[in-house]
Motif scaffolding. Sequence first.
Motif, PDB file in Angstrom:
ATOM      1  N   ILE A  83       0.836  -9.706  10.061  1.00 45.93           N
ATOM      2  CA  ILE A  83       1.214  -8.635   9.427  1.00 45.93           C
ATOM      3  C   ILE A  83       2.460  -8.565   8.325  1.00 45.93           C
ATOM      4  N   ILE A  84       3.544 -10.016   9.081  1.00 42.70           N
ATOM      5  CA  ILE A  84       3.831 -10.602   7.786  1.00 42.70           C
ATOM      6  C   ILE A  84       3.304 -11.187   6.386  1.00 42.70           C
ATOM      7  N   THR A  85       2.147 -11.983   6.722  1.00 50.42           N
ATOM      8  CA  THR A  85       1.962 -12.359   6.142  1.00 50.42           C
ATOM      9  C   THR A  85       0.844 -12.464   5.191  1.00 50.42           C
ATOM     10  N   ALA A  86       0.750 -10.893   5.664  1.00 50.43           N
ATOM     11  CA  ALA A  86      -0.971  -9.591   4.674  1.00 50.43           C
ATOM     12  C   ALA A  86       0.461  -9.656   4.202  1.00 50.43           C
ATOM     13  N   TRP A  87       1.815  -8.839   4.416  1.00 53.04           N
ATOM     14  CA  TRP A  87       2.418  -8.616   3.145  1.00 53.04           C
ATOM     15  C   TRP A  87       2.852  -9.292   2.029  1.00 53.04           C
ATOM     16  N   ILE A  88       3.022 -10.431   2.504  1.00 51.25           N
ATOM     17  CA  ILE A  88       3.327 -12.021   1.319  1.00 51.25           C
ATOM     18  C   ILE A  88       2.116 -11.740   1.014  1.00 51.25           C
ATOM     19  N   ALA A  89       1.038 -12.061   0.783  1.00 49.25           N
ATOM     20  CA  ALA A  89      -0.652 -12.156  -0.030  1.00 49.25           C
ATOM     21  C   ALA A  89      -0.887 -10.523  -0.782  1.00 49.25           C
ATOM     22  N   GLY A  90      -0.346  -9.576  -0.035  1.00 48.50           N
ATOM     23  CA  GLY A  90      -0.693  -8.304  -1.005  1.00 48.50           C
ATOM     24  C   GLY A  90       0.412  -8.739  -2.546  1.00 48.50           C
ATOM     25  N   LEU A  91       1.883  -8.990  -1.472  1.00 48.67           N
ATOM     26  CA  LEU A  91       2.664  -9.081  -3.067  1.00 48.67           C
ATOM     27  C   LEU A  91       2.586  -9.961  -3.570  1.00 48.67           C
ATOM     28  N   VAL A  92       1.950 -10.890  -3.383  1.00 48.59           N
ATOM     29  CA  VAL A  92       1.256 -12.145  -4.587  1.00 48.59           C
ATOM     30  C   VAL A  92      -0.016 -12.101  -5.108  1.00 48.59           C
ATOM     31  N   THR A  93      -0.690 -10.722  -4.790  1.00 48.60           N
ATOM     32  CA  THR A  93      -2.101 -10.030  -5.629  1.00 48.60           C
ATOM     33  C   THR A  93      -2.059  -9.411  -6.354  1.00 48.60           C
ATOM     34  N   MET A 125       1.852   8.459  19.466  1.00 47.75           N
ATOM     35  CA  MET A 125       0.598   9.092  19.517  1.00 47.75           C
ATOM     36  C   MET A 125       0.639   8.012  18.809  1.00 47.75           C
ATOM     37  N   LEU A 126       1.312   6.994  17.848  1.00 51.45           N
ATOM     38  CA  LEU A 126       0.212   6.221  17.051  1.00 51.45           C
ATOM     39  C   LEU A 126       1.224   4.846  17.293  1.00 51.45           C
ATOM     40  N   GLY A 127       0.781   4.157  17.297  1.00 55.73           N
ATOM     41  CA  GLY A 127       1.508   2.526  17.872  1.00 55.73           C
ATOM     42  C   GLY A 127       2.011   1.151  16.451  1.00 55.73           C
ATOM     43  N   ALA A 128       2.827   1.083  16.503  1.00 51.48           N
ATOM     44  CA  ALA A 128       4.222   0.663  15.311  1.00 51.48           C
ATOM     45  C   ALA A 128       3.218  -0.862  14.986  1.00 51.48           C
ATOM     46  N   GLY A 129       2.193  -1.070  15.498  1.00 49.46           N
ATOM     47  CA  GLY A 129       1.095  -2.059  14.971  1.00 49.46           C
ATOM     48  C   GLY A 129      -0.215  -1.571  14.296  1.00 49.46           C
ATOM     49  N   ASP A 130      -0.499  -0.273  13.947  1.00 48.92           N
ATOM     50  CA  ASP A 130      -1.216   0.299  13.520  1.00 48.92           C
ATOM     51  C   ASP A 130      -0.501   1.479  12.735  1.00 48.92           C
ATOM     52  N   ILE A 131       0.406   0.913  12.501  1.00 51.75           N
ATOM     53  CA  ILE A 131       1.054   1.340  11.112  1.00 51.75           C
ATOM     54  C   ILE A 131       1.596   0.837  10.327  1.00 51.75           C
ATOM     55  N   LYS A 132       1.677  -0.504  11.083  1.00 52.04           N
ATOM     56  CA  LYS A 132       2.104  -2.105  10.096  1.00 52.04           C
ATOM     57  C   LYS A 132       0.753  -2.189   9.482  1.00 52.04           C
ATOM     58  N   LEU A 133      -0.243  -2.218   9.955  1.00 52.36           N
ATOM     59  CA  LEU A 133      -1.345  -2.783   9.525  1.00 52.36           C
ATOM     60  C   LEU A 133      -2.150  -1.892   8.517  1.00 52.36           C
ATOM     61  N   LEU A 134      -1.801  -0.161   8.565  1.00 49.96           N
ATOM     62  CA  LEU A 134      -1.499   0.763   7.520  1.00 49.96           C
ATOM     63  C   LEU A 134      -0.571   0.081   6.060  1.00 49.96           C
ATOM     64  N   SER A 135       0.211  -0.349   6.670  1.00 46.93           N
ATOM     65  CA  SER A 135       1.341  -0.809   5.432  1.00 46.93           C
ATOM     66  C   SER A 135       1.072  -2.393   4.765  1.00 46.93           C
ATOM     67  N   ALA A 136       0.487  -2.875   5.806  1.00 43.89           N
ATOM     68  CA  ALA A 136      -0.390  -3.859   5.182  1.00 43.89           C
ATOM     69  C   ALA A 136      -1.204  -3.768   4.175  1.00 43.89           C
ATOM     70  N   VAL A 137      -2.107  -3.061   4.152  1.00 45.67           N
ATOM     71  CA  VAL A 137      -3.148  -2.749   4.244  1.00 45.67           C
ATOM     72  C   VAL A 137      -2.789  -1.803   2.698  1.00 45.67           C
ATOM     73  N   GLY A 138      -1.585  -0.500   2.530  1.00 43.20           N
ATOM     74  CA  GLY A 138      -1.456  -0.033   1.263  1.00 43.20           C
ATOM     75  C   GLY A 138      -0.691  -1.459   0.162  1.00 43.20           C
TER      76      GLY A 138
END
Length: 228
Positions: A83-93, A125-138
């Motif tokens: 997730i952290i790697t995805a955040w960094i990639a999203g910011l750079v993009t 009802m929704l795991g933290a990993g799923d929310i962080k994944l949506l956050s990374a995609v967002g």
Amino acid sequence: MIFLFGVRNFHPVFGGNSQTGKSCRKPLDKSKRGNYNDLTIKLTQTKREVRDKMSLQHCLVLTVATGAVWMDLRTRRIANEWIITAWIAGLVTQLIRYGAAGAGIFLFGMLFPILALYILFYFHMLGAGDIKLLSAVGGFLGVPAILKCMIVSFLSGAVLSIGIILVCGNLPQRLTKFFNYFQTYFTKRKYQKKTEPVPYYDGKWGMECIHFSVPVLMGVLLWIGGFY
């Protein structure tokens, strides 16, 4: 008659001479022709750069979502490092695409799923990993697109869940558990000052318990396909 009149006067409007049949347009100056060619080349290069950046964005988002599904199916969790790697990639993009303004687009797109879905995390009802994944995609998509992606993901998840429940034949049991869960929570809260919600997922379900990363991947694929 009107039609014939229009046809007879068609050529002069576009620079032709109805009497001689010769064009009235002046030949294009060579210097202007060179400037026009340069402008065409620059526009073509700009379009190619935008297309390449969009393709890079699509590839990165698809990689993030696919990797998360692979981890979720194997270990039932999505690694924080991913997730952290995805955040960094999203910011750079976003910085590459929009410059300094891209930081704001990334920040709002990253925070929106966390704030919007916190209530589901609170009730487990929704795991933290799923929310962080949506956050990374967002972070890649921005607020408007991630909102649509969330809606599409939940609709896809609902369709998958209903289909699997109908196959398993345990719809009454699932509905009973859903209503009993909230009845138990609000009953405890009525008589206790502090009530920690019991996790909705108790680890006893079978194949009807879907991994939400799969609907998120479906939402990403529909975004890449241009459906929203």
